[in-house]
Design an enzyme around this catalytic site. Sequence first.
Site, PDB file in Angstrom:
ATOM      1  CG  HIS A 148      -6.156  30.200   2.204  1.00  0.00           C
ATOM      2  ND1 HIS A 148      -7.375  30.405   1.590  1.00  0.00           N
ATOM      3  CD2 HIS A 148      -5.407  31.288   1.922  1.00  0.00           C
ATOM      4  CE1 HIS A 148      -7.353  31.577   0.981  1.00  0.00           C
ATOM      5  NE2 HIS A 148      -6.176  32.130   1.170  1.00  0.00           N
ATOM      6  CE  LYS A 170     -11.841  35.319   3.344  1.00  0.00           C
ATOM      7  NZ  LYS A 170     -11.628  36.001   2.106  1.00  0.00           N
ATOM      8  NE  ARG A 210      -8.218  44.681   1.960  1.00  0.00           N
ATOM      9  CZ  ARG A 210      -7.891  43.383   2.007  1.00  0.00           C
ATOM     10  NH1 ARG A 210      -8.754  42.483   2.444  1.00  0.00           N
ATOM     11  NH2 ARG A 210      -6.705  42.982   1.636  1.00  0.00           N
ATOM     12  CG  ASP A 217     -13.046  39.055   4.403  1.00  0.00           C
ATOM     13  OD1 ASP A 217     -12.105  39.867   4.423  1.00  0.00           O
ATOM     14  OD2 ASP A 217     -13.171  38.184   3.525  1.00  0.00           O
ATOM     15  CB  SER A 219      -9.050  39.356   4.389  1.00  0.00           C
ATOM     16  OG  SER A 219      -9.802  38.773   3.373  1.00  0.00           O
TER      17      SER A 219
HETATM   18  N1  URA Z   1      -7.640  36.633  -0.238  1.00  0.00           N
HETATM   19  C1  URA Z   1      -8.516  37.002   0.714  1.00  0.00           C
HETATM   20  O1  URA Z   1      -9.400  36.241   1.084  1.00  0.00           O
HETATM   21  N2  URA Z   1      -8.385  38.220   1.263  1.00  0.00           N
HETATM   22  C2  URA Z   1      -7.410  39.084   0.900  1.00  0.00           C
HETATM   23  O2  URA Z   1      -7.354  40.165   1.454  1.00  0.00           O
HETATM   24  C3  URA Z   1      -6.522  38.693  -0.104  1.00  0.00           C
HETATM   25  C4  URA Z   1      -6.655  37.450  -0.663  1.00  0.00           C
END
Ligand code: URA
Length: 427
Positions: free
Chosen positions: A84, A189, A170, A163, A185
């Site tokens: 990621h 995932k 957010r 999320d 967050s």
């Molecule tokens: N990417 C995400 O998935 N969540 C965040 O809070 C910031 C970047």
Amino acid sequence: MGFDAVDVICRKRDRGELSTAQIDWVIDAYTRGDVADEQMSALAMAILLNGMDRREIADWTQAMIRTGERMDWSGLDRPTADKHSTGGVGDKITLPLAPLVAACGAYVPQLSGRGLGHTGGTLDKLESIPGWRASLSNEEMLGVLRAAGAVVCAAGAGLAPADKKLYALRDVTGTVESIPLIASSIMSKKIAEGTGSLVLDVKVGSGAFMKNVADARELARTMVALGTDAGVRTVALLTAMDRPLGRKIGNALEVEESVEVLAGGGPSDVVELTVRLAREMLAAAGVSGKDPEEALKDGSAMDAWRRMITAQGGDPDALLPRAAESMTLTAPASGVLSRLDAYAVGVAAWRLGAGRARKEDPVSFGAGVTLHAKPGDLIREGQALLTLHTDETARFTRALEALENGYAVTPAGDPNLLPLVIDRIEA
Ligand code: URA
């Protein structure tokens, strides 16, 4: 057990610790609609201002995972590994990396996102390939994994729905830039996605979320701890995003550059980072097959790419979309390219049409920026520095404004760049 949302907000407002039960309740109640958006945005702001400790962040992450499904790849005959990136300008690394790691012996099940703002999204890039489909059912995902060894697709609505809802909130309440909220967050995932191992590419610099090394290190440590505690072998690299990665920025342009890498060429920074991340993923997965450099040379990574694209309906031989208009900027004097700022180039590409301002906006596949020189290069007067690509000439003006202080050619000077790989963090 039920709580009062105002009590939970006030506790964090007054710098208190939230209990596990309070966190479980507030995430579940918010997802079901029993805690209102205005209450969750007040809590998110209190968290942004007052932070959360490691136990609270772990509880918050687990509570978000529990709002949705958890995928399971344990039936596969090889280990799984994913990467990621926290996002940057010209960061197309997933495109060559996923098939490369597959060619070296691990499965790569990657759920990815779209771009918002100046950083591009992997799905937008892949969608510039005619026919390629981002939305797959879980069965289709498994089918692509078995056929190609790697799959990159959109996360379904069932994955960490808390999320999805919280991230959208957010985004419009000034509460994105909180390390506990970003870490939970991303990791909710990735843990729900079910990968056995994970390599995090935490970008540092003007084009990244984290502008300095200290903040990036804290984010990386937080995410590595969350992954490790959840049983996912997790390591992080801090990597440079003070200048763009590679020479092509924009959706189809980045696919083009990725294919150059898979063909054994491509810019040295993209190749170096792709190979380094591939080695980290294979080591984390415990796979010691073919070396990634070899798989780029012998064509096996390209074969995996072609299988991966074809299995998702794409035509790997199709011509990629090109923008209708272009404009090349040349060097006003001879010297050194002493500055080429990632953020400025990212905003320019976005304004040319490569990115979107709102979630529902379309992107232009051909729009973006091509770099003819990189920071530190010697430049001759009149030499091409950057080419801007767009479908609408009216977009050039705002893109040029973004670039006004974004690059400089000076008689001499050191661009003072961050090293490509700044640090490595493990548990
Ligand atoms: N990417 C995400 O998935 N969540 C965040 O809070 C910031 C970047």
